[in-house]
Design an enzyme around this catalytic site. Sequence first.
Site, PDB file in Angstrom:
ATOM      1  N   SER A 156      52.569 -28.494  42.903  1.00  0.00           N
ATOM      2  CA  SER A 156      53.896 -27.912  42.706  1.00  0.00           C
ATOM      3  C   SER A 156      53.977 -27.009  41.477  1.00  0.00           C
ATOM      4  O   SER A 156      53.384 -27.294  40.434  1.00  0.00           O
ATOM      5  CB  SER A 156      54.936 -29.027  42.575  1.00  0.00           C
ATOM      6  OG  SER A 156      56.203 -28.473  42.257  1.00  0.00           O
ATOM      7  N   LEU A 157      54.769 -25.938  41.606  1.00  0.00           N
ATOM      8  CA  LEU A 157      55.037 -25.042  40.478  1.00  0.00           C
ATOM      9  C   LEU A 157      56.273 -25.474  39.692  1.00  0.00           C
ATOM     10  O   LEU A 157      56.595 -24.873  38.659  1.00  0.00           O
ATOM     11  CB  LEU A 157      55.227 -23.607  40.990  1.00  0.00           C
ATOM     12  CG  LEU A 157      53.963 -22.925  41.507  1.00  0.00           C
ATOM     13  CD1 LEU A 157      54.312 -21.687  42.320  1.00  0.00           C
ATOM     14  CD2 LEU A 157      53.030 -22.566  40.355  1.00  0.00           C
ATOM     15  N   LYS A 189      63.846 -35.332  50.883  1.00  0.00           N
ATOM     16  CA  LYS A 189      65.165 -34.673  50.809  1.00  0.00           C
ATOM     17  C   LYS A 189      66.194 -35.351  51.711  1.00  0.00           C
ATOM     18  O   LYS A 189      67.384 -35.355  51.395  1.00  0.00           O
ATOM     19  CB  LYS A 189      65.042 -33.190  51.199  1.00  0.00           C
ATOM     20  CG  LYS A 189      64.386 -32.313  50.166  1.00  0.00           C
ATOM     21  CD  LYS A 189      64.417 -30.865  50.635  1.00  0.00           C
ATOM     22  CE  LYS A 189      63.754 -29.934  49.621  1.00  0.00           C
ATOM     23  NZ  LYS A 189      63.886 -28.513  49.988  1.00  0.00           N
ATOM     24  N   ASN A 243      67.897 -31.597  47.447  1.00  0.00           N
ATOM     25  CA  ASN A 243      66.690 -31.221  46.681  1.00  0.00           C
ATOM     26  C   ASN A 243      66.842 -31.534  45.199  1.00  0.00           C
ATOM     27  O   ASN A 243      65.885 -31.433  44.441  1.00  0.00           O
ATOM     28  CB  ASN A 243      66.365 -29.735  46.879  1.00  0.00           C
ATOM     29  CG  ASN A 243      67.243 -28.828  46.029  1.00  0.00           C
ATOM     30  OD1 ASN A 243      68.436 -29.096  45.865  1.00  0.00           O
ATOM     31  ND2 ASN A 243      66.684 -27.757  45.510  1.00  0.00           N
ATOM     32  N   ASP A 268      68.962 -25.042  47.222  1.00  0.00           N
ATOM     33  CA  ASP A 268      68.007 -24.116  47.856  1.00  0.00           C
ATOM     34  C   ASP A 268      68.658 -22.812  48.320  1.00  0.00           C
ATOM     35  O   ASP A 268      68.203 -21.720  47.990  1.00  0.00           O
ATOM     36  CB  ASP A 268      67.322 -24.790  49.048  1.00  0.00           C
ATOM     37  CG  ASP A 268      66.291 -25.826  48.627  1.00  0.00           C
ATOM     38  OD1 ASP A 268      65.684 -25.644  47.560  1.00  0.00           O
ATOM     39  OD2 ASP A 268      66.106 -26.813  49.364  1.00  0.00           O
ATOM     40  N   SER A 291      65.044 -21.801  61.656  1.00  0.00           N
ATOM     41  CA  SER A 291      66.180 -22.659  61.289  1.00  0.00           C
ATOM     42  C   SER A 291      65.696 -24.014  60.777  1.00  0.00           C
ATOM     43  O   SER A 291      66.350 -25.032  60.971  1.00  0.00           O
ATOM     44  CB  SER A 291      67.108 -22.854  62.493  1.00  0.00           C
ATOM     45  OG  SER A 291      66.454 -23.624  63.494  1.00  0.00           O
ATOM     46  N   GLY A 321      64.249 -26.240  57.270  1.00  0.00           N
ATOM     47  CA  GLY A 321      64.964 -26.587  56.050  1.00  0.00           C
ATOM     48  C   GLY A 321      65.399 -25.380  55.233  1.00  0.00           C
ATOM     49  O   GLY A 321      66.561 -25.264  54.833  1.00  0.00           O
ATOM     50  N   ALA A 322      64.462 -24.459  54.988  1.00  0.00           N
ATOM     51  CA  ALA A 322      64.789 -23.265  54.201  1.00  0.00           C
ATOM     52  C   ALA A 322      65.788 -22.394  54.947  1.00  0.00           C
ATOM     53  O   ALA A 322      66.728 -21.856  54.346  1.00  0.00           O
ATOM     54  CB  ALA A 322      63.519 -22.473  53.896  1.00  0.00           C
ATOM     55  N   TYR A 333      56.101 -17.569  49.012  1.00  0.00           N
ATOM     56  CA  TYR A 333      55.668 -16.926  47.760  1.00  0.00           C
ATOM     57  C   TYR A 333      54.155 -16.982  47.585  1.00  0.00           C
ATOM     58  O   TYR A 333      53.629 -16.460  46.594  1.00  0.00           O
ATOM     59  CB  TYR A 333      56.379 -17.551  46.553  1.00  0.00           C
ATOM     60  CG  TYR A 333      56.227 -19.046  46.431  1.00  0.00           C
ATOM     61  CD1 TYR A 333      55.103 -19.605  45.823  1.00  0.00           C
ATOM     62  CD2 TYR A 333      57.193 -19.901  46.938  1.00  0.00           C
ATOM     63  CE1 TYR A 333      54.950 -20.975  45.724  1.00  0.00           C
ATOM     64  CE2 TYR A 333      57.058 -21.276  46.832  1.00  0.00           C
ATOM     65  CZ  TYR A 333      55.942 -21.809  46.230  1.00  0.00           C
ATOM     66  OH  TYR A 333      55.785 -23.167  46.138  1.00  0.00           O
TER      67      TYR A 333
END
Length: 290
Positions: A19-20, A70, A91, A106, A131, A133-134, A230
């Site tokens: 993770s970032l 989540k 989140n 988010d 469609s 989560g994001a 990303y």
Amino acid sequence: MIDGHTKLFGLLAHPAAHSLSPLIHNTSFKVTGINGVYLAFDVTSDGLPDSLAAMRAMNIGGFNLSMPLKTDVIPLLDEITPRAERLQAVNTVINRDGRLVGDSTDGQGWVDSLKQDDITIDEKVVTVLGSGGAGRAIISAAVDAGAQKVYVFKRTNDIFESRKEQLESWSDVVEVLPYEDESMIAQAFDESQIVANSTNVGMAGDQSTPVSKAVISHLTPQHIVTDAIYFPLETPFIRAAKQQGSHTYNGIGMLVNQAAGSFLEWTGQRMPVQPVIEAVHTAVQQRQQS
């Protein structure tokens, strides 16, 4: 410097090591001078109740979570915000004197990433590809930000009708359509000012695009095109949109701005977004080269 007054925050995820989020939040603490530290904890659904109990007992300031935590976390919380309720996803958890409150930042992260360049959603027509989560977070935030219309394209599978019903119940501006109908996507692009890819097509080494070249040809220099991905910094979809002259944004802006929402709720201070974006951009670049 870590001392007896340092406040702990963190990420609960499985896996967590990649993770970032620690880079994002620890850079923010350093720039703002806030006495905080952010760590990544590898936690599965089974370990979630104990983690929440520890958060209360040790007065940990807050956590972020990844899927499936989540959704798993919701029954364990004292309260969730209306937008988290709508999405049935959290989140961000904020510890308010032992009372754990869940939120979803988010979608607002996507809105705020565009706002950085003075791009507003109000009265715009938006097309969202996917469609998951994001995607749902983006759709929800677009509705809240005053979009005139939100076209959503989803694969026609066994949950198509239930997902269509769910999303269209949020607002009469939302219309869910079959992803397989390319002529309909092309028509939606023609009507839209903003196009958002929320699928994972084009991630890592995937050289595919979420729509065909024929559909991409409907993008113009008047379009804003975003990708939730990303890594890589430039997906094949973003590259193709650039070739059409569109204004393009990768997922770093959304990633950092959703974290900024958490940071604000935890600390009461605004995240120094620009230096954080630069730090994340450098880190992703290094990962691409390794």
